[in-house]
Write a protein that holds these residues in place. Structure first.
Motif, PDB file in Angstrom:
ATOM      1  N   PRO A  73      11.708  23.361  47.898  1.00  0.00           N
ATOM      2  CA  PRO A  73      11.041  23.139  46.619  1.00  0.00           C
ATOM      3  C   PRO A  73      10.178  21.882  46.665  1.00  0.00           C
ATOM      4  O   PRO A  73      10.401  20.997  47.477  1.00  0.00           O
ATOM      5  CB  PRO A  73      12.196  22.981  45.632  1.00  0.00           C
ATOM      6  N   SER A  74       9.223  21.822  45.761  1.00  0.00           N
ATOM      7  CA  SER A  74       8.272  20.709  45.772  1.00  0.00           C
ATOM      8  C   SER A  74       8.468  19.749  44.612  1.00  0.00           C
ATOM      9  O   SER A  74       7.689  18.809  44.456  1.00  0.00           O
ATOM     10  CB  SER A  74       6.845  21.267  45.704  1.00  0.00           C
ATOM     11  N   GLY A  75       9.493  20.003  43.773  1.00  0.00           N
ATOM     12  CA  GLY A  75       9.638  19.195  42.571  1.00  0.00           C
ATOM     13  C   GLY A  75       8.556  19.519  41.558  1.00  0.00           C
ATOM     14  O   GLY A  75       8.177  18.676  40.758  1.00  0.00           O
ATOM     15  N   ARG A  76       8.059  20.754  41.623  1.00  0.00           N
ATOM     16  CA  ARG A  76       6.940  21.203  40.782  1.00  0.00           C
ATOM     17  C   ARG A  76       5.789  20.200  40.893  1.00  0.00           C
ATOM     18  O   ARG A  76       5.267  19.685  39.892  1.00  0.00           O
ATOM     19  CB  ARG A  76       7.376  21.402  39.333  1.00  0.00           C
ATOM     20  N   ALA A  77       5.415  19.952  42.142  1.00  0.00           N
ATOM     21  CA  ALA A  77       4.354  18.983  42.419  1.00  0.00           C
ATOM     22  C   ALA A  77       3.037  19.434  41.809  1.00  0.00           C
ATOM     23  O   ALA A  77       2.740  20.631  41.708  1.00  0.00           O
ATOM     24  CB  ALA A  77       4.202  18.794  43.922  1.00  0.00           C
ATOM     25  N   ASN A  78       2.243  18.454  41.425  1.00  0.00           N
ATOM     26  CA  ASN A  78       0.936  18.701  40.828  1.00  0.00           C
ATOM     27  C   ASN A  78      -0.129  18.108  41.752  1.00  0.00           C
ATOM     28  O   ASN A  78      -0.541  18.722  42.710  1.00  0.00           O
ATOM     29  CB  ASN A  78       0.893  18.103  39.418  1.00  0.00           C
ATOM     30  N   GLY A  79      -0.589  16.879  41.480  1.00  0.00           N
ATOM     31  CA  GLY A  79      -1.613  16.261  42.295  1.00  0.00           C
ATOM     32  C   GLY A  79      -1.122  15.893  43.687  1.00  0.00           C
ATOM     33  O   GLY A  79       0.017  15.444  43.863  1.00  0.00           O
ATOM     34  N   CYS A  91       2.559  14.000  43.339  1.00  0.00           N
ATOM     35  CA  CYS A  91       3.109  13.720  42.010  1.00  0.00           C
ATOM     36  C   CYS A  91       4.038  14.872  41.659  1.00  0.00           C
ATOM     37  O   CYS A  91       3.581  15.981  41.367  1.00  0.00           O
ATOM     38  CB  CYS A  91       1.989  13.612  40.978  1.00  0.00           C
ATOM     39  N   GLU A  92       5.333  14.620  41.706  1.00  0.00           N
ATOM     40  CA  GLU A  92       6.323  15.653  41.430  1.00  0.00           C
ATOM     41  C   GLU A  92       6.694  15.602  39.948  1.00  0.00           C
ATOM     42  O   GLU A  92       7.600  14.876  39.539  1.00  0.00           O
ATOM     43  CB  GLU A  92       7.555  15.458  42.307  1.00  0.00           C
ATOM     44  N   GLY A  93       5.980  16.385  39.147  1.00  0.00           N
ATOM     45  CA  GLY A  93       6.234  16.369  37.716  1.00  0.00           C
ATOM     46  C   GLY A  93       7.635  16.804  37.349  1.00  0.00           C
ATOM     47  O   GLY A  93       8.252  16.254  36.425  1.00  0.00           O
ATOM     48  N   GLY A  94       8.162  17.801  38.063  1.00  0.00           N
ATOM     49  CA  GLY A  94       9.509  18.281  37.763  1.00  0.00           C
ATOM     50  C   GLY A  94      10.584  17.280  38.094  1.00  0.00           C
ATOM     51  O   GLY A  94      11.584  17.159  37.376  1.00  0.00           O
ATOM     52  N   ASN A  95      10.395  16.536  39.185  1.00  0.00           N
ATOM     53  CA  ASN A  95      11.363  15.512  39.586  1.00  0.00           C
ATOM     54  C   ASN A  95      11.058  14.146  38.991  1.00  0.00           C
ATOM     55  O   ASN A  95      11.788  13.184  39.244  1.00  0.00           O
ATOM     56  CB  ASN A  95      11.411  15.391  41.118  1.00  0.00           C
ATOM     57  N   ARG A  96       9.928  14.043  38.290  1.00  0.00           N
ATOM     58  CA  ARG A  96       9.531  12.810  37.596  1.00  0.00           C
ATOM     59  C   ARG A  96       9.398  11.640  38.570  1.00  0.00           C
ATOM     60  O   ARG A  96       9.866  10.539  38.313  1.00  0.00           O
ATOM     61  CB  ARG A  96      10.532  12.509  36.474  1.00  0.00           C
ATOM     62  N   ARG A 118      13.071   6.429  33.629  1.00  0.00           N
ATOM     63  CA  ARG A 118      12.367   7.457  34.387  1.00  0.00           C
ATOM     64  C   ARG A 118      10.955   7.668  33.860  1.00  0.00           C
ATOM     65  O   ARG A 118      10.692   7.506  32.667  1.00  0.00           O
ATOM     66  CB  ARG A 118      13.135   8.786  34.311  1.00  0.00           C
ATOM     67  N   PHE A 119      10.073   8.050  34.784  1.00  0.00           N
ATOM     68  CA  PHE A 119       8.726   8.403  34.372  1.00  0.00           C
ATOM     69  C   PHE A 119       8.751   9.713  33.591  1.00  0.00           C
ATOM     70  O   PHE A 119       9.731  10.457  33.604  1.00  0.00           O
ATOM     71  CB  PHE A 119       7.811   8.524  35.589  1.00  0.00           C
ATOM     72  N   ASN A 120       7.633   9.985  32.915  1.00  0.00           N
ATOM     73  CA  ASN A 120       7.519  11.210  32.122  1.00  0.00           C
ATOM     74  C   ASN A 120       7.384  12.433  33.024  1.00  0.00           C
ATOM     75  O   ASN A 120       8.308  13.238  33.138  1.00  0.00           O
ATOM     76  CB  ASN A 120       6.305  11.128  31.196  1.00  0.00           C
ATOM     77  N   SER A 121       6.236  12.565  33.665  1.00  0.00           N
ATOM     78  CA  SER A 121       5.939  13.652  34.601  1.00  0.00           C
ATOM     79  C   SER A 121       4.687  13.267  35.387  1.00  0.00           C
ATOM     80  O   SER A 121       3.581  13.664  35.013  1.00  0.00           O
ATOM     81  CB  SER A 121       5.667  14.969  33.863  1.00  0.00           C
ATOM     82  N   PRO A 122       4.813  12.479  36.439  1.00  0.00           N
ATOM     83  CA  PRO A 122       3.632  12.075  37.194  1.00  0.00           C
ATOM     84  C   PRO A 122       2.737  13.270  37.513  1.00  0.00           C
ATOM     85  O   PRO A 122       3.224  14.332  37.926  1.00  0.00           O
ATOM     86  CB  PRO A 122       4.218  11.444  38.450  1.00  0.00           C
ATOM     87  N   ASN A 123       1.431  13.081  37.307  1.00  0.00           N
ATOM     88  CA  ASN A 123       0.515  14.214  37.325  1.00  0.00           C
ATOM     89  C   ASN A 123      -0.522  14.149  38.436  1.00  0.00           C
ATOM     90  O   ASN A 123      -0.725  15.117  39.157  1.00  0.00           O
ATOM     91  CB  ASN A 123      -0.183  14.308  35.960  1.00  0.00           C
ATOM     92  N   ILE A 133      -1.797   2.487  45.289  1.00  0.00           N
ATOM     93  CA  ILE A 133      -1.723   3.835  44.737  1.00  0.00           C
ATOM     94  C   ILE A 133      -1.706   3.755  43.214  1.00  0.00           C
ATOM     95  O   ILE A 133      -0.937   2.982  42.629  1.00  0.00           O
ATOM     96  CB  ILE A 133      -0.458   4.566  45.240  1.00  0.00           C
ATOM     97  N   TYR A 134      -2.542   4.554  42.580  1.00  0.00           N
ATOM     98  CA  TYR A 134      -2.600   4.629  41.128  1.00  0.00           C
ATOM     99  C   TYR A 134      -2.176   6.047  40.721  1.00  0.00           C
ATOM    100  O   TYR A 134      -2.601   7.026  41.353  1.00  0.00           O
ATOM    101  CB  TYR A 134      -4.012   4.366  40.624  1.00  0.00           C
ATOM    102  N   PHE A 135      -1.373   6.163  39.665  1.00  0.00           N
ATOM    103  CA  PHE A 135      -1.003   7.513  39.230  1.00  0.00           C
ATOM    104  C   PHE A 135      -0.860   7.577  37.718  1.00  0.00           C
ATOM    105  O   PHE A 135      -0.554   6.591  37.048  1.00  0.00           O
ATOM    106  CB  PHE A 135       0.286   7.989  39.920  1.00  0.00           C
ATOM    107  N   SER A 136      -1.127   8.780  37.202  1.00  0.00           N
ATOM    108  CA  SER A 136      -1.015   9.028  35.762  1.00  0.00           C
ATOM    109  C   SER A 136       0.362   9.606  35.456  1.00  0.00           C
ATOM    110  O   SER A 136       0.956  10.299  36.282  1.00  0.00           O
ATOM    111  CB  SER A 136      -2.114   9.982  35.301  1.00  0.00           C
TER     112      SER A 136
END
Length: 331
Positions: A73-79, A91-96, A118-123, A133-136
């Motif tokens: 699994p990817s942790g519901r990765a996005n970017g 950015c694993e939104g599912g794993n925050r 914890r973070f919300n959901s890094p995107n 590194i910068y992330f939303s």
């Protein structure tokens, strides 16, 4: 226009007095299809990596066109993005959390908490010339477990900077509504943030669908008062992922081709890649025949191919000038 074929000829909308990046008639090529595509990233081997959020995996398309599962699994990765050493960050939104997959396959957690929460959901993420590194960190959907809050208890959907192991700073707190795509200019002077509130009636009506530019200090912090509006999609679907080319142009994915009431109904801005000057002048719109368009990245041996994720498809299109990547840098 032939949507069900592998090759689609498109007429592009552009301002004739400005410098367009795509020829008037170009070919949008379908490179592959999965369930729901996001976060393309190109590797000099010729592989294109992208996320298949619905199936919780990161995919790799090799130069021959064959699809491989890179990680699940990817942790519901996005970017996705390669760092200066060629390791794939996600950015694993599912794993925050934000992670880095080392060349030996080991997964290193770069960021999972800020001030113990914890973070919300890094995107999405970007890297500057120094490797910072910068992330939303937005939150789309259910908000019951949001932990990032200010002293008044208000939710924070912020932007963060990672300077090294355990060194994380919040550089944007409430200056945008919901940060999504993010870019750092090649000279490290500017941070571009896609501000996109479009996920449902409760949060989606009246929220920003805007592209902002902030000035960055030498230490990577943001000058909050420098916020400049570059473009406003109004009540249409706003900006998602973005890419930067070697001339400083911004390529932002946005828009819908079909209404999504009650959140997006106007459809003035159709699904496509919107090309802007560094000052926010709209130079061109590259229409894409799929909802929803999510992200884009430059690649190819000379970085003159733009890869676009939209719906369940990965597309490519030739461009005139090369893109800009933090790694590998190609003169």
């Amino acid at each position: 226009m032939k949507f069900n074929g592998f090759l689609t000829t498109l007429l592009f909308v552009c301002a004739p007095s400005l410098d367009a990046q795509i020829s008037d008639v170009a070919q949008l090529k379908l490179e592959g299809a999965v369930a729901f595509t996001e976060g393309p990233a190109w590797h000099p081997s010729g592989d294109v990596y992208f996320t298949d959020i619905a199936n919780n995996r990161i995919m790799r398309r090799d130069p021959s066109g064959v699809m491989h599962v890179f990680r699940t699994p990817s942790g519901r990765a996005n970017g996705l993005l390669f760092d200066h050493e060629g390791n794939l960050m996600a950015c694993e939104g599912g794993n925050r959390r934000v992670t880095r997959t080392e060349k030996d396959g080991v997964i290193t957690v770069l960021a999972s908490h800020y001030q113990g929460k914890r973070f919300n959901s890094p995107n999405d993420l970007a890297v500057d010339s120094q490797g910072r590194i910068y992330f939303s960190d937005p939150r789309y959907g259910n908000r019951d477990d949001v932990e990032q809050r200010d002293e008044q208890g208000r939710e924070i959907e912020g932007v963060y900077r990672i300077d090294g192991p355990g060194k994380i700073s919040r550089i944007i707190t409430h200056e945008v509504h919901r940060p999504n795509g993010i870019l750092v200019s090649a000279d490290d002077k500017f941070l571009f943030v896609a501000d996109n509130v479009n996920d449902g009636p409760a949060q989606g009506l009246g929220g920003n669908r805007k592209l902002w530019r902030f000035t960055l200090r030498a230490d990577g912090s943001v000058v909050s008062s420098s916020r400049k509006l570059l473009f406003d999609w109004g009540s249409d679907r706003g900006p998602d992922g973005m890419a930067l080319d070697s001339k400083g142009r911004i390529f932002a994915t946005a828009g819908f081709n079909f209404p999504k009431p009650p959140v997006e109904t106007n459809l003035k801005y159709r699904a496509g890649v919107y090309v802007f000057s560094p000052e926010g002048k709209l130079l061109q719109n590259i229409p894409v025949p799929a909802d929803m368009i999510t992200n884009c990245a430059f690649g190819g041996a000379d970085l003159r191919t733009l890869y676009v994720t939209a719906g369940h498809k990965l597309w490519s299109i030739p461009v005139k000038d090369p893109g800009y990547l933090a790694w590998p840098l190609i003169p």
